[in-house]
Design an enzyme around this catalytic site. Structure first.
Site, PDB file in Angstrom:
ATOM      1  N   HIS A  27      40.152  34.915  43.104  1.00 27.99           N
ATOM      2  CA  HIS A  27      39.181  35.329  41.987  1.00 27.99           C
ATOM      3  C   HIS A  27      38.290  34.534  41.097  1.00 27.99           C
ATOM      4  CE1 HIS A  27      40.788  39.569  42.215  1.00 27.99           C
ATOM      5  NE2 HIS A  27      41.520  38.921  42.829  1.00 27.99           N
ATOM      6  N   ASP A 121      35.600  40.714  35.885  1.00 24.01           N
ATOM      7  CA  ASP A 121      36.426  40.643  37.241  1.00 24.01           C
ATOM      8  C   ASP A 121      36.796  42.299  37.321  1.00 24.01           C
ATOM      9  OD1 ASP A 121      38.371  41.026  39.371  1.00 24.01           O
ATOM     10  OD2 ASP A 121      38.528  38.656  39.251  1.00 24.01           O
TER      11      ASP A 121
END
Ligand code: UDP
Length: 466
Positions: A27, A121
């Site tokens: 990520h 995110d």
């Protein structure tokens, strides 16, 4: 506006962005890369990771060109591994993370820095609420493919019932998607998924997507246009990738060759030296990302499959996996292989000695292989990797998928057969041709006026005049 010129509003002020990543290598990498794009286009960026990761990164030889700040996941000393369960970790991340994010925004405001928007995110949808409390615009960033997001979105809305129950050969129909079978569905929505905590995480990404100002996905229009068009009437996901260091795509950002926030120690020199001594397209690169753990039996079959292929190989075996290597493997493959605990994957993939990539099909690894043009042998393990493998082999046609036996193991003969198929002069030609096609399209997407580049410009232009 020319690159790097700077996006400024009527008052001459730079767009001020807060970018918050979920704490995992897969990520951090794409969000950091997206941040570098925004920064290159003139935005001021503050990148946010957890305190634990910030304090535990062994390598940063190319640190990001903007400040990195921290929030707490409630596990500052031990991170994810010190949590009692997956759900406990995510509950604390949400609780402590939102409090410390508020503190960070206030602190910056007190120091005269007001943010215009938060890019967050998708794994942490609660950031949208924190952003709105402070009047910020919100950009949800999804680190999976559009296809995988589409599946999770349908599950969230109850339009696909999870766990998905279907006979092995049954075709599963989802708007905008090719026909899928159970084996192609993300493991987290399959029957028998042992990680309900992670299923909740991926499905709940979509709880408040209607409220976000923009939804962006690390993919590119040309790669997934059917899925994107299929989703269009329901929601407004935009593709802005591939978010990979510029050196491997358009080369418009100077000195951008590495992601720059590494949770593992690299072994660049040893890998490069070893690869330099091997002929063009002769080496099999094997890596399963930062998280996947193979069973001892699978690890043994993979090892003996590599031995049986008679190819040279560079195999990344993380320290936590090393004990699973068969005892006689080093002796049996002496002079043919190099094992390292981690490497700079982009550097390895782009080395001319690499002939194919045996991969778990993590989305970043898949996009990297597509962008660099490396044929793949897909050995998906869990989460979205199964769906990515389906697209690699049947839609983009840049690799083959290693078949599982009845026990769910890829046997050594299949490993060797797949490698030979992809590396072979005749059989692999079509795959290599497709890989070269996607490489060009990926680069074009992020280059000046490419599909992703235009979308990033549009988002920034709207932020300038808020
Ligand atoms: N990676 C790396 N060195 C390695 C293995 C992986 O730099 O030896 C990087 C890889 O380039 C990718 C990321 O780690 O950017 C892994 O992300 P992916 O989505 O492929 O898999 P995950 O780790 O999330 O399962």
């Amino acid at each position: 506006m020319a690159d790097g010129e700077g996006k400024t509003g009527n008052n001459g002020k730079k767009v001020n962005l807060l970018v918050v990543t979920y704490p995992a290598q897969g990520h951090i990498n794409p969000l950091l890369q997206f941040s570098k794009r925004l920064h290159h286009k003139g935005a001021a960026v503050t990148f946010v990771v957890t305190k634990f990761l910030f304090n535990n990164q062994p390598n940063s030889d190319h640190p990001p060109p903007f400040p990195v700040e921290t929030i707490s996941d409630g596990h500052d000393a031990g991170g994810f591994l010190s949590a009692v369960s997956i759900s406990d970790y995510h509950d604390r991340l949400k609780h402590d993370g939102s409090q410390t994010l508020r503190d960070l925004i206030r602190r910056k405001e007190d120091a005269g820095r007001r943010f215009d928007a938060v890019v967050y995110d998708g794994f942490m949808p609660w950031i949208l609420d924190v952003g709105k409390e402070f009047g910020l615009r919100t950009v949800a960033y999804f680190t999976q493919s559009c296809a995988v997001n589409n599946i999770y979105y349908h599950v969230y809305r109850g339009e696909i019932k999870a766990p998905v129950v279907a006979a092995a050969e049954e075709e599963i129909r989802i708007a905008g998607m090719p026909l899928l079978t159970m084996a192609d569905m993300p493991s987290l929505v399959q029957v028998g998924n042992p990680y309900p905590g992670f299923s909740d995480l991926v499905i709940n990404q979509f709880g408040n997507v209607e409220e976000a100002d923009w939804l962006v996905c690390n993919s590119f229009y040309e790669l997934e246009h059917q899925v994107l068009e299929g989703m269009e009437n329901k929601w407004k996901m935009k593709a802005i990738g591939p978010n990979i260091p510029s050196f491997y795509t358009d080369k418009r950002i100077d000195n951008d060759r590495d992601y720059g926030f590494n949770l593992f120690k690299m072994n660049n020199e040893v890998c490069q030296k070893w690869l330099d001594t091997h002929p063009k397209a002769s080496v099999v690169f094997v890596a399963f990302g930062s998280y996947a753990a193979l069973s001892v039996e699978q690890m043994e079959e993979l090892a003996w499959g590599l031995a049986q292929s008679n190819s040279f190989f560079l195999w990344v075996v993380r320290e936590t996996e090393a004990a699973k290597i068969p005892a006689k493997f080093a002796e049996a493959t002496a002079g043919r292989g190099l094992l390292v605990p981690w490497c700079r994957q982009l550097d390895v993939l782009s080395h001319e000695s690499i002939g194919c990539f045996v991969t778990h099909c993590g989305w970043n690894s898949t996009l990297e292989a597509l962008t660099i043009g490396v044929p793949m042998v897909a050995m998906p393990q869990w989460t979205d990797q199964t769906t990515n493998a389906k697209f690699v082999t049947d839609i983009w046609k840049t690799g083959v998928r290693a078949p599982l036996d009845d026990a769910g193991i890829v046997r050594r003969t299949s490993v060797a057969d797949c490698i030979l198929k992809v590396m072979d002069d005749d059989g692999g030609t079509k795959i290599r041709k497709n890989a070269a096609k996607w490489r060009e399209l990926a680069k074009r997407a992020v280059d000046r006026d490419g599909s992703s580049d235009r979308t990033v410009d549009e988002i920034l232009a709207q932020l300038v005049f808020v």
